[in-house]
Design an enzyme around this catalytic site. Structure first.
Site, PDB file in Angstrom:
ATOM      1  N   HIS A 364       0.695  -1.140  -0.078  1.00 46.63           N
ATOM      2  CA  HIS A 364       0.174   0.108  -0.078  1.00 46.63           C
ATOM      3  C   HIS A 364       0.995   1.260   0.174  1.00 46.63           C
ATOM      4  CE1 HIS A 364      -3.920  -1.861   0.806  1.00 46.63           C
ATOM      5  NE2 HIS A 364      -3.259  -2.824   1.605  1.00 46.63           N
ATOM      6  N   LYS A 555      -9.130  13.323   4.474  1.00 46.09           N
ATOM      7  CA  LYS A 555      -7.903  12.387   4.597  1.00 46.09           C
ATOM      8  C   LYS A 555      -7.166  12.534   5.512  1.00 46.09           C
ATOM      9  CE  LYS A 555      -7.023  13.514   0.237  1.00 46.09           C
ATOM     10  NZ  LYS A 555      -6.806  12.621  -0.633  1.00 46.09           N
ATOM     11  N   ARG A 556      -6.347  11.639   6.216  1.00 46.96           N
ATOM     12  CA  ARG A 556      -5.184  11.779   7.137  1.00 46.96           C
ATOM     13  C   ARG A 556      -4.232  13.070   6.662  1.00 46.96           C
ATOM     14  NH1 ARG A 556      -4.506   8.052  11.340  1.00 46.96           N
ATOM     15  NH2 ARG A 556      -2.801   9.185  11.822  1.00 46.96           N
ATOM     16  N   LYS A 561       0.298  14.513   1.085  1.00 48.79           N
ATOM     17  CA  LYS A 561      -1.026  14.795   0.532  1.00 48.79           C
ATOM     18  C   LYS A 561      -1.314  16.129   0.375  1.00 48.79           C
ATOM     19  CE  LYS A 561      -2.984  10.845   3.326  1.00 48.79           C
ATOM     20  NZ  LYS A 561      -3.743   9.843   2.174  1.00 48.79           N
ATOM     21  N   THR A 663      -8.886   6.151  -1.794  1.00 48.50           N
ATOM     22  CA  THR A 663      -9.945   5.649  -1.985  1.00 48.50           C
ATOM     23  C   THR A 663     -11.168   6.975  -1.676  1.00 48.50           C
ATOM     24  OG1 THR A 663      -9.660   4.925   0.228  1.00 48.50           O
ATOM     25  CG2 THR A 663      -9.602   3.295  -1.335  1.00 48.50           C
ATOM     26  N   LYS A 667     -14.895   7.934  -3.408  1.00 51.42           N
ATOM     27  CA  LYS A 667     -15.991   8.218  -2.662  1.00 51.42           C
ATOM     28  C   LYS A 667     -16.805   9.397  -3.184  1.00 51.42           C
ATOM     29  CE  LYS A 667     -14.085   5.247   0.708  1.00 51.42           C
ATOM     30  NZ  LYS A 667     -13.292   5.342   2.184  1.00 51.42           N
TER      31      LYS A 667
HETATM   32  C1  F58 Z   1      -3.252   3.753   2.399  1.00 52.02           C
HETATM   33  N1  F58 Z   1      -2.250   3.271   3.279  1.00 52.02           N
HETATM   34  C2  F58 Z   1      -2.513   4.597   1.233  1.00 52.02           C
HETATM   35  N2  F58 Z   1      -1.826   3.134   5.628  1.00 52.02           N
HETATM   36  O1  F58 Z   1      -1.944   5.731   1.674  1.00 52.02           O
HETATM   37  C3  F58 Z   1      -3.797   5.033   0.096  1.00 52.02           C
HETATM   38  O2  F58 Z   1      -3.182   5.657  -0.881  1.00 52.02           O
HETATM   39  C4  F58 Z   1      -4.430   3.683  -0.223  1.00 52.02           C
HETATM   40  O3  F58 Z   1      -5.581   4.021  -0.912  1.00 52.02           O
HETATM   41  C5  F58 Z   1      -4.929   2.905   1.037  1.00 52.02           C
HETATM   42  O4  F58 Z   1      -4.019   2.540   1.877  1.00 52.02           O
HETATM   43  C6  F58 Z   1      -5.578   1.584   0.644  1.00 52.02           C
HETATM   44  O5  F58 Z   1      -4.874   0.911  -0.406  1.00 52.02           O
HETATM   45  C7  F58 Z   1      -2.837   3.465   4.616  1.00 52.02           C
HETATM   46  O6  F58 Z   1      -3.809   3.857   4.967  1.00 52.02           O
HETATM   47  C8  F58 Z   1      -2.033   3.004   6.890  1.00 52.02           C
HETATM   48  O7  F58 Z   1      -3.063   3.422   7.480  1.00 52.02           O
HETATM   49  C9  F58 Z   1      -0.853   2.388   7.773  1.00 52.02           C
HETATM   50  C10 F58 Z   1      -1.344   2.041   9.117  1.00 52.02           C
HETATM   51  C11 F58 Z   1      -0.183   1.284  10.033  1.00 52.02           C
HETATM   52  C12 F58 Z   1       1.044   2.333   9.974  1.00 52.02           C
HETATM   53  C13 F58 Z   1       1.385   2.847   8.644  1.00 52.02           C
HETATM   54  C14 F58 Z   1       0.251   3.176   7.730  1.00 52.02           C
END
Ligand code: F58
Length: 820
Positions: A364, A555-556, A561, A663, A667
């Site tokens: 990811h 988003k985060r 970003k 994602t 949405k």
């Molecule tokens: C996200 N990663 C990607 N990681 O940033 C985003 O582009 C993608 O659409 C999504 O995954 C789904 O594929 C992400 O959300 C985390 O939250 C991890 C959690 C644990 C620590 C490291 C980041």
């Protein structure tokens, strides 16, 4: 005898029965009667009544899986951001109307009960939410699946805003009860940590390894049913919780060391206390490694337990397709080898063959700081046998590389499972990759970059293993449930088939130019905006003008970003208004929502800046009717469901090459927002799908980003050429957004001006100019509405049903099984 999954015992779905059940649950589960019952009691009672219906389907599904012996998907994910369950389950079970009638009849409001639910925040962001969407689609497509994860007692923190700063509050989501889980008391699995290993000969003279852990924690499962939409299939999430191992503590009790025993108990139960609130950079904490090992060990032992009750261990790979959601569950590779070899007596080659035929890995992220590595000494202390196994996997793997690429030491060093630059580490992505039959990225661009950059050596060795599966989102939650007005309009136009077959949205294309339909479409958006405005005023005292263009970035919060790019644009707009340069006919409200990792200083400063800018503009009587900046606190699934339906413009402005997929972008699109975005992640495919003329594209490509950095990027030179940008930066430094404290944003500004690792300044002009095109487009409401309709109509590809169908066919090789 009554068959628990049979027709006779099926609870009836009419309003009268539901009402009867609700009151019944109030009496016999909650020991309350209507006169004294609280809102929470009513919420729980209704939820238990709904749960009965879920459980009834579940029995039938479980039986179908057992009897048909089909391959089952085992989804391993450290996070599931499932969102509130009551509304979603009512929708899935087709009970919404009946529930409304039933709840009305007892003098309550269904909407209030749904709103009352506190969502399980068992994830950080996109990755966790994706896992939840995939569970929904697996059930909807009748694919047998179990999602294994962790039952964190505290999920992602709740975000408060105080004086413009993020303040974290612990998320005590379980405090009012959780009606959606069923604890399985009969299952308790031991998970060991620490201790030592011995190499011994067994009674047949075979070499065996015995691991004697220093401590043992027990895993107990809580199952959460996940029902498919428009089908009876009901799968489940199995979330593991840690409890102390009593037998183990007996020792201490016997010698009277009560405190030592209690201490051990507390330590064990701490294991699943809290979700690590990190986005993008993994926290190298021992407890997190313990969590990762704990849940994969439970999951795999559970699979083997089920398998060996009816078949041979050698049937593992034919019975289970294991998907690793990023590297957080990658220890599954070593754990499965240990279980096969040490516990079930398989030979190494046989065991490895089973592992390789069952595992697949989804990546990811490409961000180097986000690729998980664990310090070798830590892992060796905690999991001595696993480190030994990892070394053996590595030895054999490097031999293979040596044969293919003789005399290439540098390659061996790059590919090794053990990183040796500085202190030794275990590279989790390498571990996951060598064990997987397929490795996939989450959008076409991301998968290509994965092959060309971070996984290049591996893709050269095993090109056939590398794939793309573009992410998707569930239209049930994010359209049907979140946006009932739009759903009704769509269903009125094309029927309700789109909820299960999202490609059918294409039938809306023929209405895109229809003036009457456009008017209805706009009315839906307007009503959604008005509803959001009311909620924002009531809940947060925020001003939101439903007539303005609603421009959203949710988003985060992360530098890649680029929320600060958006803020620089907001500042430039304000500056133009103050200078009398901006025409007043396109009022805009720029909304931000998102959490920052608690230790991520820059992200927190960006939140503070958003509030500073919001305040300065709100205080400026010349500007505030044309421009507003609003920060909506505590972005989670619940707030997200309010925001997407109301948005006009979706901000997807990450530095190209850095957002794996996104994602939220999907949405927003499905809910009829137009996107302003870079060629990053799934934006590329969204633009292709909806048509370039209905998407606001700007900025450097991933290749241009790499080239610009290679050539030596000097951000301050950009400022000299762009007076508007220079003024925006100077406004920040002047204290315009931090009255009385000019130095507040200095770290942010200095970093932008001197380093700018995410090329914010380099992309600013393209972005600001593109935003002018947005204004122009907005002035012609008919054309905008047409684009909006076409965005929705052409976004069918972004259903998680499509993603899951691809995984099922090309990676898992599983086929549907319907309960009878
Ligand atoms: C996200 N990663 C990607 N990681 O940033 C985003 O582009 C993608 O659409 C999504 O995954 C789904 O594929 C992400 O959300 C985390 O939250 C991890 C959690 C644990 C620590 C490291 C980041």
């Amino acid at each position: 005898m009554i068959d628990p999954g049979g027709e006779e015992s099926r609870p009836r779905d009419d309003a009268a029965t539901l009402r009867h059940d609700l009151v019944n649950k109030l009496y016999f589960v909650l020991a309350k009667f209507p006169g004294v019952a609280t809102k929470n009691d009513h919420y729980l009672a209704l939820s238990y009544a709904v749960r009965d219906r879920l459980l009834h389907r579940w029995v039938a599904s479980a039986r179908a899986i057992l009897e048909e012996k089909r391959r089952t998907v085992i989804y391993l994910s450290a996070e599931y951001l499932i969102g509130p369950q009551l509304g979603a389950n009512l929708l899935t079970l087709g009970l919404y109307k009946a529930a409304r009638t039933a709840v009305d009849a007892v003098g309550l409001s269904l909407d209030e009960l749904i709103e009352h639910e506190e969502e399980p925040g068992l994830g950080n962001g996109g990755l966790g939410r994706l896992a939840a969407c995939y569970m929904d689609s697996l059930a909807t497509l009748d694919l047998p699946a179990v999602g294994h994860g962790l039952r964190y007692e505290f999920g992602i923190f709740d975000q408060d805003i105080r004086d413009g700063w993020q303040v974290e509050r612990t998320d005590r989501w379980l405090r009012k009860g959780n009606p959606w889980e069923v604890r399985r008391y009969e299952i308790e699995l031991p998970v060991g940590f620490g201790g030592h290993i011995e190499h011994i000969k067994d009674e047949h003279g075979q070499l065996r390894v015995r691991w004697t852990p220093e401590r043992i924690v027990k895993g107990v499962p809580y199952d959460v049913p996940v029902a498919g939409y428009g089908t009876d299939t009901t799968n489940f999430l199995r979330l593991w919780s840690a409890v102390a191992d009593e037998e183990f503590n007996l020792d201490a009790f016997q010698v009277g060391e009560y405190w030592r025993a209690v201490d051990a108990k507390i330590r064990s139960e701490n294991l699943t206390k809290v979700l690590y609130p990190n986005d993008s950079s993994p926290a190298g904490k021992q407890l997190r490694l313990e969590q990762q090992y704990f849940f994969v060990s439970c999951a795999l032992q559970d699979c083997i337990r089920l398998l060996t009750s009816r078949a041979a261990i050698r049937e593992f790979a034919d019975t289970f397709a294991i998907q690793l959601n990023d590297t957080h569950p990658a220890l599954a590779v070593a754990e499965l080898m240990r279980l096969f070899v040490d516990v079930h007596g398989l030979g190494w080659d046989e065991a490895w063959d089973q592992v390789r035929r069952s595992m697949a890995y989804t990546n990811h992220t490409l961000l180097p700081e986000a690729l998980e590595t664990w310090p070798l000494p830590l892992m060796a202390r905690l999991l001595p046998r696993h480190v030994e196994i990892i070394y053996e996997i590595n030895r054999r793997f490097l031999d293979e590389v040596r044969t293919r690429f003789p005399d290439d030491e540098a390659r061996l060093r790059r590919m090794s499972l053990i990183g040796e630059d500085g202190d030794k580490t275990v590279r989790m992505a390498h571990l996951a990759t060598v064990a997987s039959h397929h490795i996939n990225g989450v959008a076409a661009l991301h998968s290509r970059l994965l092959r060309e950059t971070v996984m290049r050596d591996f893709a050269e060795l095993w090109p056939e293993r590398f794939m793309n599966v573009t992410n998707g989102v569930t239209p049930r939650r994010f359209v049907a449930l979140a946006n009932p007005r739009l759903s009704e309009l769509i269903t009125e136009a094309i029927g309700e088939g789109w909820i299960r077959e999202l490609d059918r949205l294409r039938e809306l294309e023929k209405f895109a130019g229809d003036v009457a339909f456009q008017e209805k479409w706009r009315a839906v958006k307007r009503a959604n905006k008005a509803e959001l405005a009311t909620w924002l005023r009531q809940q947060h005292g925020l001003v939101f003008d439903p007539n303005a263009l609603f421009d959203a970035q949710c988003k985060r919060i992360h530098e890649y970003k680029r929320q600060h790019l958006n803020l620089l644009h907001a500042i430039a707009l304000w500056d133009r208004i103050r200078r009398g340069e901006q025409t007043a006919d396109v009022p805009r409200t720029i909304v931000f929502s998102g959490k920052a990792a608690p230790a991520y200083r820059t992200a927190k400063l960006i939140i503070r800046l958003a509030h500073g800018v919001a305040e300065a503009i709100a205080e400026d009587v010349r500007a505030r009717d044309q421009l507003r900046v609003v920060f909506i606190p505590d972005f989670n699934v619940k707030t997200a469901q309010r925001i997407y339906p109301a948005a006009d413009l979706s901000e997807q402005i990450s530095t190209a090459g850095m957002e794996a997929s996104g994602t939220g972008n999907m949405k927003f699109t499905l809910n009829g927002a137009l996107t302003i975005g870079t060629l990053d992640g799934a934006n590329v495919e969204i633009r292709e799908a909806v048509g370039a003329e209905h998407f606001f594209l700007f900025g450097m490509t991933a290749e241009e980003v790499t080239e610009r950095k290679r050539a030596g990027y000097r951000p301050y030179t950009v400022l000299d050429q762009d007076p508007e940008l220079k003024r925006a930066i100077d406004l920040i430094s002047s204290g315009a957004f931090s009255p009385g404290d000019r130095g507040l944003f200095a770290p942010l500004v200095d970093n932008l001006v001197h380093h700018d690792p995410f090329l914010v300044l380099a992309d600013f002009r393209a972005y600001a100019d593109c935003q002018r095109q947005v204004d122009t487009a907005w002035r012609s409401q008919a054309a905008w509405t047409r684009s909006s309709i076409l965005n929705t109509a052409r976004a069918g590809k972004f259903s998680s049903d499509r993603s899951i169908a691809e995984y099922a066919k090309t990676i898992w090789r599983v086929t549907p099984t319907k309960p009878r």
